[in-house]
Design a protein around this motif. Sequence first.
Motif, PDB file in Angstrom:
ATOM      1  N   THR A   1     -12.374 -86.483   1.893  1.00  0.00           N
ATOM      2  CA  THR A   1     -13.011 -86.216   0.606  1.00  0.00           C
ATOM      3  C   THR A   1     -13.770 -84.892   0.656  1.00  0.00           C
ATOM      4  O   THR A   1     -14.120 -84.388   1.731  1.00  0.00           O
ATOM      5  N   ALA A   2     -14.047 -84.356  -0.529  1.00  0.00           N
ATOM      6  CA  ALA A   2     -14.844 -83.130  -0.601  1.00  0.00           C
ATOM      7  C   ALA A   2     -16.252 -83.380  -0.079  1.00  0.00           C
ATOM      8  O   ALA A   2     -16.866 -82.488   0.522  1.00  0.00           O
ATOM      9  N   GLU A   3     -16.778 -84.590  -0.283  1.00  0.00           N
ATOM     10  CA  GLU A   3     -18.116 -84.912   0.207  1.00  0.00           C
ATOM     11  C   GLU A   3     -18.165 -84.898   1.729  1.00  0.00           C
ATOM     12  O   GLU A   3     -19.127 -84.396   2.326  1.00  0.00           O
ATOM     13  N   ALA A   4     -17.129 -85.448   2.380  1.00  0.00           N
ATOM     14  CA  ALA A   4     -17.092 -85.418   3.837  1.00  0.00           C
ATOM     15  C   ALA A   4     -16.950 -83.989   4.352  1.00  0.00           C
ATOM     16  O   ALA A   4     -17.569 -83.603   5.349  1.00  0.00           O
TER      17      ALA A   4
ATOM     18  N   LEU B   1     -20.206 -82.159   4.462  1.00  0.00           N
ATOM     19  CA  LEU B   1     -21.016 -82.457   5.643  1.00  0.00           C
ATOM     20  C   LEU B   1     -20.628 -81.565   6.814  1.00  0.00           C
ATOM     21  O   LEU B   1     -21.488 -81.131   7.595  1.00  0.00           O
ATOM     22  N   VAL B   2     -19.330 -81.292   6.938  1.00  0.00           N
ATOM     23  CA  VAL B   2     -18.861 -80.404   8.006  1.00  0.00           C
ATOM     24  C   VAL B   2     -19.272 -78.964   7.713  1.00  0.00           C
ATOM     25  O   VAL B   2     -19.744 -78.241   8.603  1.00  0.00           O
ATOM     26  N   ARG B   3     -19.109 -78.545   6.464  1.00  0.00           N
ATOM     27  CA  ARG B   3     -19.422 -77.162   6.110  1.00  0.00           C
ATOM     28  C   ARG B   3     -20.904 -76.857   6.319  1.00  0.00           C
ATOM     29  O   ARG B   3     -21.272 -75.750   6.740  1.00  0.00           O
ATOM     30  N   THR B   4     -21.771 -77.820   6.030  1.00  0.00           N
ATOM     31  CA  THR B   4     -23.209 -77.606   6.209  1.00  0.00           C
ATOM     32  C   THR B   4     -23.666 -77.867   7.640  1.00  0.00           C
ATOM     33  O   THR B   4     -24.854 -77.773   7.933  1.00  0.00           O
TER      34      THR B   4
ATOM     35  N   ASP C   1     -13.707 -93.181   3.216  1.00  0.00           N
ATOM     36  CA  ASP C   1     -14.830 -93.076   2.281  1.00  0.00           C
ATOM     37  C   ASP C   1     -14.400 -92.693   0.870  1.00  0.00           C
ATOM     38  O   ASP C   1     -15.212 -92.754  -0.052  1.00  0.00           O
ATOM     39  N   GLY C   2     -13.136 -92.322   0.653  1.00  0.00           N
ATOM     40  CA  GLY C   2     -12.663 -92.011  -0.691  1.00  0.00           C
ATOM     41  C   GLY C   2     -12.264 -93.235  -1.499  1.00  0.00           C
ATOM     42  O   GLY C   2     -11.962 -93.118  -2.689  1.00  0.00           O
ATOM     43  N   ASP C   3     -12.268 -94.415  -0.894  1.00  0.00           N
ATOM     44  CA  ASP C   3     -11.870 -95.628  -1.595  1.00  0.00           C
ATOM     45  C   ASP C   3     -12.944 -96.029  -2.612  1.00  0.00           C
ATOM     46  O   ASP C   3     -14.132 -96.100  -2.290  1.00  0.00           O
ATOM     47  N   ASP C   4     -12.516 -96.320  -3.834  1.00  0.00           N
ATOM     48  CA  ASP C   4     -13.454 -96.701  -4.891  1.00  0.00           C
ATOM     49  C   ASP C   4     -14.236 -97.966  -4.555  1.00  0.00           C
ATOM     50  O   ASP C   4     -15.324 -98.191  -5.106  1.00  0.00           O
TER      51      ASP C   4
END
Length: 663
Positions: free
Chosen positions: A285-288, A291-294, A247-250
Amino acid sequence: MLSVPHLDREFDYLVTTEQSDDAQPGVRVRVRFHGRLVDAFILERRSDTDHVGKLGWLDRVVSPEPVLSVDVRRLAEAVAARYAGTRPDVLRLAVPPRHANVEKQVVVTPPPAVAVAVDDTAWSVYGRAAGFLGALGEGRAARAVWQALPGEQWADRLAEAAAVVVNSGRSALAVVPDQRDVDALYAAAARHVDPTAVVALSAGLGPAERYRRWLAVLRGHARFVIGTRSAVFAPVADLGLVMVWDDGDDNLAEPRSPYPHAREVAMLRAHQLRCGALIGGYARTAEAQALVRTRWAHDLVATRPTVRGRTPRVTAIDDSAFEQERDAASRTARMPSMALDAARAALRAERPVLVQVPRRGYVPALACGRCRNIARCRHCTGPLALHERDAAGAVCRWCGREELGLRCARCGSDAVRAVVVGARRTAEELGRAFPGVAVVTSGGDAVLAQVPGTPALVVATPGAEPIAEGGYGAALLLDGWSLLGRQDLRAAEDALRRWMAAAALVRPRGEGGIVAVVAESAIPTVQALIRWDPVAHAELELDARAEVGLPPAVHMAALDGSGPAVAALLDIADVPAGADILGPVDLPPGARRPAGEPKPSVARANAAAGAAPADDPIIRMLVRVPRDGGLALAAALRKATGVMSARHDQQPVRVQIDPLHIG
């Protein structure tokens, strides 16, 4: 469909008796609007109207095929709300153009998909994987972020997860960055799922074939759909699992308005349909990680002993050690002797060596040899490059003009040096350093999918690394400063992702696999590569962004346009209380203009011809709100954009919510 923001609403039309049977929700129609015929979709049929005034008649039903499903319509509305866009813009991404001949062809309904036994043994090395697959088989909304191990056959793992869902009677959707990934996953799907139930969607198919396959998905003839970013909108029936790889791919970020990211659209879809979701990759990615942190998703990671057994040995070589650690060959190949020794060892073991170079071309960037000032074109200020060894002069990468006599605008020197060396120049230097060894290049328009497992030097740009049969013996990751030194929010994250994608193709350390990265070992990103710990790196990235107030810790809108237009938009917008407004700043040379503005190539050509600027300089302002204020911010900007559109007295402003690259 009209993309004008202030017309993004429903309109009522009368339907004749002759049209009534075909004019059903979801079909394409033509209507007369403001004196001209436009394309539209029927959203619903009603016996009454709240319109005050005379209604027009439906002009004609283009096709009785209900191409806009209820699920896709709901998804398009959610994406438009999330990204402050218009529904017509989203629907252009979701529903491909009609191909009449394809619709008229006789439809052959395939037999029901045959269940194929799933061997999930390979998943057993990842904690919680058994529970995740079991939940998918039971039809539950299990969601996970999967950290793939080096050497992992990721396509087989995704196909196995899809097979579990298909065997349960539901459908699966996988979104991947590019055509190479589509081909790899499609080949794996044929081994794990009934091939008649698998459909691959991508732009390279051509309009007719792509529409034919898309219709097969719409009509419920496909149970496993694979595609690039636009496939995230595919009208898959009874969706049980949506997957996103890397998911980090532009490539997963849509460059057209409203600029949605496939990962975010996939998560919206999983939320709306209460289905399973899986985000996978070698890096994270930080976005993924958010999702884990929340706890929206849980981790699928292997134990540390397993990770150490599957990874190659990673060595960092500081740039500062170059001059002290060069031998005769490395003076030619611009690599320290340690990296060359790793390459020689792999070649002696009859294994290929991967060399990753951040830039393609010969010498893509030049600078003054005395003061190090970047060499730029005198006509458009674009960067100058050398395309080949014996070129008569440098060529501008923007306007294409040739500069035969280079002279520094700052100090007047005519000496030049290479700022970055491209893949072709690197291949040329390696050929001299390793005489008799085959040198293969992959990148640009000539991307290789696979190379033999025989001794060779494979020079590739990030994302174009071919798979070597049996794995590479070594990988050399050059010019780490070029990736880490970019002025970009995601520079470190992107560098680690590109390095891990290349290192994952190397044999494990127990089989002699080694990776040499040319970068300072003390940098946290380099340490994450050495330890092979992308999860910890994603945690650090997430914490760092929370500390300075950057996505995904917050939601942020980037407003690009002329100064008066951006100021007018902010005056109209009722932004949430407590929002931070940052800027303005001038956009860098060559930055994209908002919709309706001249393209950079046109603007540069006008400047080269001495034409006056057509409008004010383009600036950027940022609006930042907490995570729980994202939808309110998008709604405020969406409404303000509509008001400005109705006024017709301001230049357009490009609105991007959580842009991939802030600067």
